[in-house]
Design a protein around this motif. Structure first.
Motif, PDB file in Angstrom:
ATOM      1  N   HIS A 204       0.748  -1.301   0.038  1.00 33.34           N
ATOM      2  CA  HIS A 204       0.237  -0.014  -0.079  1.00 33.34           C
ATOM      3  C   HIS A 204       0.907   1.253  -0.003  1.00 33.34           C
ATOM      4  O   HIS A 204       0.633   2.266  -0.818  1.00 33.34           O
ATOM      5  N   GLN A 205       1.947   1.196   0.654  1.00 36.43           N
ATOM      6  CA  GLN A 205       2.725   2.479   0.861  1.00 36.43           C
ATOM      7  C   GLN A 205       3.607   2.544  -0.468  1.00 36.43           C
ATOM      8  O   GLN A 205       3.560   3.710  -0.879  1.00 36.43           O
ATOM      9  N   ARG A 206       3.838   1.432  -1.130  1.00 35.34           N
ATOM     10  CA  ARG A 206       4.710   1.560  -2.523  1.00 35.34           C
ATOM     11  C   ARG A 206       3.605   2.273  -3.588  1.00 35.34           C
ATOM     12  O   ARG A 206       3.892   3.052  -4.297  1.00 35.34           O
ATOM     13  N   ALA A 207       2.314   1.938  -3.381  1.00 30.23           N
ATOM     14  CA  ALA A 207       1.181   2.370  -4.200  1.00 30.23           C
ATOM     15  C   ALA A 207       1.278   3.943  -4.049  1.00 30.23           C
ATOM     16  O   ALA A 207       1.337   4.729  -5.096  1.00 30.23           O
ATOM     17  N   ARG A 208       1.168   4.336  -2.797  1.00 34.29           N
ATOM     18  CA  ARG A 208       1.234   5.784  -2.682  1.00 34.29           C
ATOM     19  C   ARG A 208       2.450   6.458  -3.276  1.00 34.29           C
ATOM     20  O   ARG A 208       2.544   7.806  -3.707  1.00 34.29           O
ATOM     21  N   LEU A 209       3.726   5.742  -3.418  1.00 31.93           N
ATOM     22  CA  LEU A 209       4.798   6.329  -3.783  1.00 31.93           C
ATOM     23  C   LEU A 209       5.189   5.990  -5.073  1.00 31.93           C
ATOM     24  O   LEU A 209       6.070   6.161  -5.740  1.00 31.93           O
ATOM     25  N   ALA A 210       4.002   5.863  -6.077  1.00 30.95           N
ATOM     26  CA  ALA A 210       4.162   5.273  -7.365  1.00 30.95           C
ATOM     27  C   ALA A 210       4.891   6.232  -8.450  1.00 30.95           C
ATOM     28  O   ALA A 210       5.188   5.689  -9.362  1.00 30.95           O
ATOM     29  N   ASP A 211       4.418   7.450  -7.924  1.00 36.78           N
ATOM     30  CA  ASP A 211       5.132   8.429  -9.194  1.00 36.78           C
ATOM     31  C   ASP A 211       6.331   9.099  -8.745  1.00 36.78           C
ATOM     32  O   ASP A 211       6.807   9.879  -9.548  1.00 36.78           O
ATOM     33  N   VAL A 212       7.014   8.402  -7.694  1.00 38.29           N
ATOM     34  CA  VAL A 212       8.286   8.915  -7.310  1.00 38.29           C
ATOM     35  C   VAL A 212       9.357   8.104  -8.150  1.00 38.29           C
ATOM     36  O   VAL A 212       8.981   6.657  -8.411  1.00 38.29           O
ATOM     37  N   THR A 213      10.471   8.538  -8.580  1.00 40.55           N
ATOM     38  CA  THR A 213      11.317   7.633  -9.352  1.00 40.55           C
ATOM     39  C   THR A 213      12.143   6.630  -8.578  1.00 40.55           C
ATOM     40  O   THR A 213      12.692   6.967  -7.608  1.00 40.55           O
ATOM     41  N   PRO A 214      12.183   5.491  -8.945  1.00 37.71           N
ATOM     42  CA  PRO A 214      12.702   4.277  -8.207  1.00 37.71           C
ATOM     43  C   PRO A 214      14.226   4.686  -8.116  1.00 37.71           C
ATOM     44  O   PRO A 214      14.887   5.068  -9.294  1.00 37.71           O
TER      45      PRO A 214
END
Length: 408
Positions: A204-214
């Motif tokens: 769920h936290q990764r989905a929140r950060l989906a627009d952040v460049t890995p």
């Protein structure tokens, strides 16, 4: 420990405990021995058995060798998980972690506790939305925005009016703080042993950060600095750095795959002692230097030394020196090599006393006066089993002794 649906054998070890004998394929045993994660050697008395012994590294690591069943090592620390997290938290942020922001008492193993603690801190950080900030951006555009990079325009597009090479500050969520959080979330999701409920929350936290460049694996971690705006991120960012910055075990070569997360208790104890000494010395003035630089044993400055902690007065004169040692090396007491090392530090710094700080083991506080030199070498033991207030109190008492010895 739930391995997230990943099969294979699980071997339980305890930090610095007696060796145990386990049946392992020879290929896996050889790879464990070569990895130096633990001590591993063929059992001379039983065919197919390997003698395994954990050292100072704790956590969980998974070893896969082609054609063999995967093996997961779980190495439990001797100190309680809650105390380990106090040592970690205090060394990362001594003013921000005293109130027990990471509640891990319900966990008996390191990796589930770490994953749970980090996910809870990420939830606190992102609960009011992702932090935004300005990021320096360079681009080629049909519209002028910010400033024109004249040198780049001439080099890349000499004679062409469009597109224009520009540089501008973009207000975005794709900033260092969010990149670190996403990288740590993804790192935990790859590890064996993260409980399924925590794994679901991390997704769920990764989905929140989906627009952040890995982050690209092996890429230098982005830097951030504490500000009023990112204060709600601070604890999560400290844990993210602990997860990402040299604490993980990853190796892939041919038929071998090693993946996991390990804490080195030697380094954790050293970091805690040095930070705690620095904080306790604040009322006495001067400055504390961790992993002190510029210390040499010889007149030609050819033999460099790096004491764990040196306390200097404002003008730069050294007043006290300390070195942290997690384990006493011999059953009968402290190892003598540490005394030789501390004597060298005292000689190089021109000090009449030096202090070795151990995790409490099998010897009390002792002092030794060196013949013909007069230097006094102290050996102290900190009891890691006590509550944080008591542990910090012991450090404060040690600092009072060090300050008194320096005649301050």
């Amino acid at each position: 420990m739930n391995s997230g649906g990943v099969g294979g054998r699980v071997i339980e070890l305890v930090e610095h405990a007696r060796p145990v004998s386990r049946r392992l394929p020879d290929a896996v045993g050889r790879e464990l021995a070569a990895s130096r994660i633990i001590e591993a050697a063929p059992d001379p008395y039983a065919a197919g058995q390997w003698t395994l012994r954990a050292g100072s590294k704790v956590g969980a690591v998974r070893v896969e060798v082609a054609g063999e069943e995967p093996v997961t090592l779980r190495i439990t620390p001797k100190v309680a998980i809650g105390r380990l997290f106090f040592l970690l938290g205090y060394s990362l942020d001594p003013r921000g972690w005293r109130d027990g922001d990471v509640h891990v008492a319900q966990h008996r193993e390191l990796l589930p506790a770490l994953a749970h603690a980090f996910e809870r801190q990420v939830e606190r950080a992102l609960g009011r939305g992702l932090l935004q900030g300005y990021r320096a951006t360079e681009d080629a555009s049909l519209v002028v925005r910010g400033r024109i990079r004249e040198a780049e325009q001439i080099r890349r597009r000499f004679g062409a009016a469009l597109p224009v090479e520009i540089a501008y500050d973009e207000f975005t969520t794709d900033i260092a703080e969010n990149r670190l959080l996403r990288a740590a979330v993804e790192r935990l999701l790859r590890l064996p042993g993260v409980p399924q409920d925590v794994r679901s929350r991390l997704l769920h936290q990764r989905a929140r950060l989906a627009d952040v460049t890995p982050l690209v694996r092996g890429q230098e971690l982005p830097r951030w600095r504490p500000t009023r705006l990112n204060s709600r991120y601070r604890h999560a960012l400290h844990l993210a750095r602990a997860i990402l910055d040299g604490a993980s075990a990853e190796h892939r070569a041919g038929a071998l795959c090693i993946d996991g997360f390990l804490f080195d208790m030697n380094k954790l104890f050293e970091d805690f002692v040095c930070v705690a000494l620095r904080e306790a010395f604040v009322p006495y003035g001067g400055r504390g230097s961790l992993q002190a630089k510029g210390v040499h044993l010889d007149e030609d400055d050819a033999i460099r030394m790096r004491p764990d902690f040196v306390w200097y007065e404002e003008r730069g004169t050294p007043l006290a020196v300390a070195d942290a040692k997690y384990k006493a090396g011999r059953p009968e007491g402290y190892p003598e090599a540490d005394l030789y090392q501390m004597l060298a530090y005292c000689t190089a710094l021109g000090l009449g006393a030096g202090h070795l700080v151990y995790a409490k083991g099998n010897a009390p506080h002792t002092r030794h006066q060196v013949r013909r030199a007069g230097t006094v070498l102290h050996q102290h033991a900190l009891d890691l089993d006590q509550e944080p207030a008591g542990l910090l109190g012991e450090v404060a008492e040690l600092v009072r002794e060090m300050a008194h010895g320096a005649h301050v």
